[in-house]
Design an enzyme around this catalytic site. Sequence first.
Site, PDB file in Angstrom:
ATOM      1  N   GLU A  22      62.950  83.744 -23.695  1.00  0.00           N
ATOM      2  CA  GLU A  22      62.716  82.158 -24.148  1.00  0.00           C
ATOM      3  C   GLU A  22      61.986  81.377 -24.866  1.00  0.00           C
ATOM      4  OE1 GLU A  22      62.014  79.629 -20.797  1.00  0.00           O
ATOM      5  OE2 GLU A  22      59.934  78.979 -21.425  1.00  0.00           O
ATOM      6  N   PHE A  23      62.677  80.382 -26.001  1.00  0.00           N
ATOM      7  CA  PHE A  23      62.338  80.420 -27.126  1.00  0.00           C
ATOM      8  C   PHE A  23      62.363  78.785 -27.113  1.00  0.00           C
ATOM      9  CE2 PHE A  23      66.411  82.747 -28.865  1.00  0.00           C
ATOM     10  CZ  PHE A  23      64.645  84.248 -29.285  1.00  0.00           C
ATOM     11  N   PHE A  24      60.699  77.906 -27.566  1.00  0.00           N
ATOM     12  CA  PHE A  24      60.234  76.860 -28.078  1.00  0.00           C
ATOM     13  C   PHE A  24      61.155  76.173 -28.998  1.00  0.00           C
ATOM     14  CE2 PHE A  24      56.714  78.720 -27.510  1.00  0.00           C
ATOM     15  CZ  PHE A  24      55.572  78.440 -28.758  1.00  0.00           C
ATOM     16  N   PRO A  25      60.927  75.025 -29.728  1.00  0.00           N
ATOM     17  CA  PRO A  25      61.185  75.057 -30.769  1.00  0.00           C
ATOM     18  C   PRO A  25      59.403  74.595 -31.876  1.00  0.00           C
ATOM     19  CG  PRO A  25      62.244  72.787 -29.940  1.00  0.00           C
ATOM     20  CD  PRO A  25      61.721  74.486 -29.174  1.00  0.00           C
ATOM     21  N   THR A  53      63.630  75.202 -24.717  1.00  0.00           N
ATOM     22  CA  THR A  53      63.089  74.534 -24.057  1.00  0.00           C
ATOM     23  C   THR A  53      63.420  73.445 -24.588  1.00  0.00           C
ATOM     24  OG1 THR A  53      60.941  74.697 -24.708  1.00  0.00           O
ATOM     25  CG2 THR A  53      61.025  76.011 -23.094  1.00  0.00           C
ATOM     26  N   TRP A  54      63.152  72.148 -23.235  1.00  0.00           N
ATOM     27  CA  TRP A  54      63.227  70.498 -23.941  1.00  0.00           C
ATOM     28  C   TRP A  54      61.272  69.970 -23.883  1.00  0.00           C
ATOM     29  CZ3 TRP A  54      66.883  68.112 -25.650  1.00  0.00           C
ATOM     30  CH2 TRP A  54      66.869  66.921 -25.617  1.00  0.00           C
ATOM     31  N   HIS A  82      67.649  73.736 -22.160  1.00  0.00           N
ATOM     32  CA  HIS A  82      66.385  73.039 -20.721  1.00  0.00           C
ATOM     33  C   HIS A  82      67.000  71.979 -20.884  1.00  0.00           C
ATOM     34  CE1 HIS A  82      63.192  76.303 -20.110  1.00  0.00           C
ATOM     35  NE2 HIS A  82      64.120  76.845 -19.837  1.00  0.00           N
ATOM     36  N   ASP A 114      57.355  66.927 -18.289  1.00  0.00           N
ATOM     37  CA  ASP A 114      56.142  66.726 -17.939  1.00  0.00           C
ATOM     38  C   ASP A 114      56.234  64.739 -19.071  1.00  0.00           C
ATOM     39  OD1 ASP A 114      54.674  68.231 -15.681  1.00  0.00           O
ATOM     40  OD2 ASP A 114      54.825  69.818 -17.745  1.00  0.00           O
ATOM     41  N   TYR A 130      63.473  62.381 -10.651  1.00  0.00           N
ATOM     42  CA  TYR A 130      63.901  63.842 -10.030  1.00  0.00           C
ATOM     43  C   TYR A 130      64.813  64.659 -11.280  1.00  0.00           C
ATOM     44  CZ  TYR A 130      60.337  61.934  -6.608  1.00  0.00           C
ATOM     45  OH  TYR A 130      59.439  61.391  -5.807  1.00  0.00           O
TER      46      TYR A 130
END
Length: 146
Positions: A22-25, A53-54, A82, A114, A130
Amino acid sequence: MSIKITDKINKLEKDEPFFSLEFFPPKTENGLRNLYARLGRMSLLGPSFVTVTWGAGGTTAEKTLDLAITCQKELGLTTCLHLTCTNTSKEVIDDALKTAKANGIKNILALRGDPQRDSSESHGVGVFKYAVDLVKYIRSELTLFG
């Protein structure tokens, strides 16, 4: 070639192990350069898929899409994008879905997400309250994304 993650997993032998990354910027340009410099080596580990991820409220939308495209197209990794709907406009969602489709990304993880930390907004702002609302929207727009 893009493949659904569920199809990849279903083709495995019973109890055959697999892993994903999993990568996140990263928030900084230096961090982003650092991640891109290592992506090729990490892809050689042979993950079954990767997820990207977003950021809260779509704060990393452009970087997330760029990273997902790099993983999918340049590295040939099955990529899961995501996509969060909290405080994210329909236009941003539509753009993300169109971009994903145009780049062969077939796997979307729909999340409520969130709000941004500095946001006074609640979770319910925008079209999608949702994650299920986002899933229903994506399904209704299969010509857009399908």
